[in-house]
Design an enzyme around this catalytic site. Structure first.
Site, short mmCIF file in Angstrom:
data_model
loop_
_atom_site.label_atom_id
_atom_site.label_comp_id
_atom_site.label_asym_id
_atom_site.label_seq_id
_atom_site.Cartn_x
_atom_site.Cartn_y
_atom_site.Cartn_z
N HIS A 188 0.88 -1.25 0.02
CA HIS A 188 0.01 0.20 -0.05
C HIS A 188 0.70 1.28 0.11
CE1 HIS A 188 -3.05 2.72 1.16
NE2 HIS A 188 -4.14 1.86 0.76
N ASP A 207 -8.13 -5.90 0.35
CA ASP A 207 -8.36 -6.57 -0.84
C ASP A 207 -7.99 -7.92 -0.58
OD1 ASP A 207 -9.87 -4.68 -1.98
OD2 ASP A 207 -8.29 -3.76 -3.00
N1 CMC Z 1 4.02 -7.70 -4.79
C1 CMC Z 1 5.28 -7.68 -5.10
N2 CMC Z 1 6.22 -6.40 -4.94
C2 CMC Z 1 5.39 -5.39 -4.51
C3 CMC Z 1 4.20 -5.23 -4.29
C4 CMC Z 1 3.49 -6.42 -4.60
N3 CMC Z 1 2.07 -6.48 -4.30
N4 CMC Z 1 3.88 -4.15 -3.87
C5 CMC Z 1 4.92 -3.37 -4.04
N5 CMC Z 1 6.04 -4.18 -4.44
C6 CMC Z 1 7.44 -3.87 -4.44
C7 CMC Z 1 7.77 -2.90 -5.79
O1 CMC Z 1 8.14 -3.90 -6.59
C8 CMC Z 1 8.92 -2.03 -5.25
O2 CMC Z 1 10.12 -2.70 -5.11
P1 CMC Z 1 11.40 -2.10 -5.50
O3 CMC Z 1 11.63 -1.23 -4.47
O4 CMC Z 1 12.27 -3.38 -5.44
O5 CMC Z 1 11.33 -1.63 -6.78
C9 CMC Z 1 8.54 -1.86 -3.66
O6 CMC Z 1 7.75 -2.89 -3.36
C10 CMC Z 1 7.57 -0.54 -3.53
O7 CMC Z 1 6.56 -0.54 -4.28
P2 CMC Z 1 5.88 0.69 -5.32
O8 CMC Z 1 4.82 0.20 -6.50
O9 CMC Z 1 6.84 1.69 -5.73
O10 CMC Z 1 4.84 0.94 -4.18
P3 CMC Z 1 3.62 2.06 -4.30
O11 CMC Z 1 3.44 2.76 -3.10
O12 CMC Z 1 3.93 2.92 -5.64
O13 CMC Z 1 2.42 0.98 -4.93
C11 CMC Z 1 0.54 -0.43 -4.51
C12 CMC Z 1 1.64 0.46 -4.04
C13 CMC Z 1 -0.67 -0.82 -3.77
C14 CMC Z 1 0.29 0.20 -6.06
C15 CMC Z 1 1.40 -1.51 -4.92
O14 CMC Z 1 1.93 -2.13 -3.55
C16 CMC Z 1 0.74 -3.00 -5.65
O15 CMC Z 1 0.75 -3.02 -7.08
N6 CMC Z 1 0.00 -3.79 -4.70
C17 CMC Z 1 -0.70 -4.98 -5.42
C18 CMC Z 1 -2.19 -4.25 -5.86
C19 CMC Z 1 -3.12 -4.06 -4.67
O16 CMC Z 1 -3.04 -5.08 -3.84
N7 CMC Z 1 -3.67 -2.98 -4.53
C20 CMC Z 1 -4.58 -2.64 -3.73
C21 CMC Z 1 -4.33 -1.37 -2.87
S1 CMC Z 1 -5.46 -1.07 -1.37
C22 CMC Z 1 -6.93 -0.75 -1.95
C23 CMC Z 1 -6.91 0.61 -2.57
O17 CMC Z 1 -6.86 1.15 -1.66
O18 CMC Z 1 -7.35 0.76 -3.60
#
Ligand code: CMC
Length: 436
Positions: free
Chosen positions: A313, A371
């Site tokens: 998140h 989720d």
């Molecule tokens: N699985 C594997 N790796 C992950 C995941 C994941 N679900 N989420 C983040 N990472 C890794 C990412 O690859 C990155 O690694 P590195 O630093 O080595 O490049 C690091 O963690 C930080 O990730 P980010 O994408 O920069 O983080 P963000 O804050 O931009 O993204 C997120 C947050 C929710 C989009 C992401 O965690 C994600 O894609 N999660 C899966 C989708 C999901 O479950 N979304 C629902 C969010 S809660 C409901 C809502 O409020 O909408």
């Protein structure tokens, strides 16, 4: 906003004059540096794609402490609201700032339940869609279409219009979501019943047929209500910011909420519950718990493009408090339905256990989000997977409206108009087609 005694000073290494920037204090959470005069005084913009360090507004509605894993609606912890209040009380709170007393609650529930029917024309509008259309495609259309049906509540600058639009949207979303479902399976629409609770009425519109009576199961009704409460608002997330930006142009409230529905659909946001359940089903088809290790290796391999859906998140870097409440509900629902041994639930728990102990997830502070378990609960209730995000949209509608209302009432509100760092071609001349 409360100004702080401290000021930020921005200085430049090229000798340009430095600039003092005011700082404002929140009631809780980080202070903000006010950069509104930056461009006028320095000719420079700030650069922050994805809004990692940018507060786009000031708000009194929802507060998240991502390090503590805390979520407050108008100051009340989500755990207390989820266990001591129902969804319509939560709606009242989000919209009005305070929890209702009994008389206020009765009046609000009465208003909402008197608006649950939709214009009969809506079903002809719905009929234009293919039966296999994704429910979020249908819902985006239906919500946007509401502006064509309810002309007396489309002036976003009129507080009374906004109030009526709010009640209409909260009241009619369950009807529209259930209609989209009934349409997809070719069953007759079930009209709302105002003697039922908000969640009970929704379950009945989803699962009753005209052939027999339907009594909502109280455990499932409570689970549905909790799903609604947990998804009701979440400060300035992508869809809420979309609603604010869309509404900032002065468009009507239904159009602004339709924009929020469209944004929510994406798998990085509300679409994650559908993506998460699809992921669990895929692992199950591959061999279930025995394949978890293999799947986790793919997740950790940056080149695979596979993410553990329902994990991670932008704000929560400890634990999503909604995930804990959802897991509790998951246990209750599966026990009620005799599904304690549900293989997907076992799989989800195994994935969670591995992820919480794995360095990859620990170092990146990745925890289950709401989720991760909500899909299992909804599937057990009988809700088809493609409808999950539509239910999220139904629940989030109140948050979107509360935020929209707050924005319009804010004397500092302006049309949202981000700027850019331009890195494209400089001015050049068009050549005749033969010489390009
Ligand atoms: N699985 C594997 N790796 C992950 C995941 C994941 N679900 N989420 C983040 N990472 C890794 C990412 O690859 C990155 O690694 P590195 O630093 O080595 O490049 C690091 O963690 C930080 O990730 P980010 O994408 O920069 O983080 P963000 O804050 O931009 O993204 C997120 C947050 C929710 C989009 C992401 O965690 C994600 O894609 N999660 C899966 C989708 C999901 O479950 N979304 C629902 C969010 S809660 C409901 C809502 O409020 O909408």
């Amino acid at each position: 906003m409360t100004p702080s005694d401290v000021k930020a000073t921005l200085s430049f290494s090229d000798g340009s004059p430095s600039m003092d920037l005011p700082i404002y204090k929140g009631s809780i959470g980080p202070d903000v540096i006010d950069i509104r005069k930056l461009y006028a005084q320095t000719g420079k913009f700030t650069y922050d794609p994805g809004f990692l360090s940018t507060a786009s507004c000031n708000s009194k509605i929802t507060y998240i402490d991502g390090d503590k894993g805390e979520l407050l609606y108008r100051g009340y912890p989500i755990e207390q609201l989820a266990t001591q209040c129902d969804f319509l009380e939560t709606c009242y709170l989000l919209l009005n700032g305070e929890l209702p007393n009994q008389a206020e609650k009765d009046e609000f529930v009465n208003r909402v339940t008197k608006h649950t029917m939709v214009n009969e024309q809506m079903q002809f509008f719905l009929r234009g869609f293919r039966r296999d259309a994704h429910p979020m495609a249908v819902l985006t259309g239906l919500v946007g279409g509401m502006s064509a049906f309810y002309h007396d509540s489309t002036d976003i600058n009129n507080a009374e219009h906004r109030k009526i639009a709010a009640i209409r949207l909260i009241a009619k979303m369950p009807t529209l979501v259930a209609m989209a479902y009934k349409y997809s399976i070719g069953q007759p629409y079930i009209y709302p019943r105002n003697d039922l609770s908000y969640a009970g009425n929704f379950l009945r519109m989803m699962f009753a047929t005209p052939c027999e009576e339907y009594k909502p199961n109280p455990v499932l009704e409570r689970a549905m209500d909790r799903i609604f409460i947990l998804h009701a608002d979440h400060e300035q997330n992508a869809s809420t910011s979309t609603v604010r930006l869309c509404g900032s142009s002065g468009t009507n409230p239904f159009a602004a909420i339709a924009a929020g529905v469209a944004c929510l659909w994406g798998p990085a946001h509300g679409g994650a519950n559908e993506a998460c359940l699809n992921m669990l089903e895929e692992i199950q088809a591959m061999g279930g718990v025995s394949k978890v290790g293999e799947f986790m290796n793919q997740v950790k391999d940056k080149n695979s493009g596979v993410r553990l859906m329902g994990f991670g998140h932008r704000v929560y870097k400890n634990y999503d408090p909604r995930a804990k409440l959802m897991q509790e509900t998951c246990n209750e629902v599966l026990a009620e339905l005799g599904l304690e041994n549900d293989p997907l639930f076992a799989l989800a728990k195994k994935l969670e256990q591995i992820a919480l102990e794995d360095d990859y997830f620990v170092q990146r502070k990745l925890y289950p989000n709401v989720d991760f378990y909500s899909g299992i609960v909804q599937r057990a209730i009988g809700i088809p997977v493609p409808l999950f995000t539509a239910i999220f949209a139904l629940a989030r509608t109140v948050g979107w409206i509360a935020q929209l209302d707050e924005m319009i009432g804010d004397p500092e509100y302006k049309i949202g108009r981000p700027r850019q760092l331009f890195v494209g071609a400089e001015k050049r001349d068009v050549k005749p087609i033969g010489s390009r």
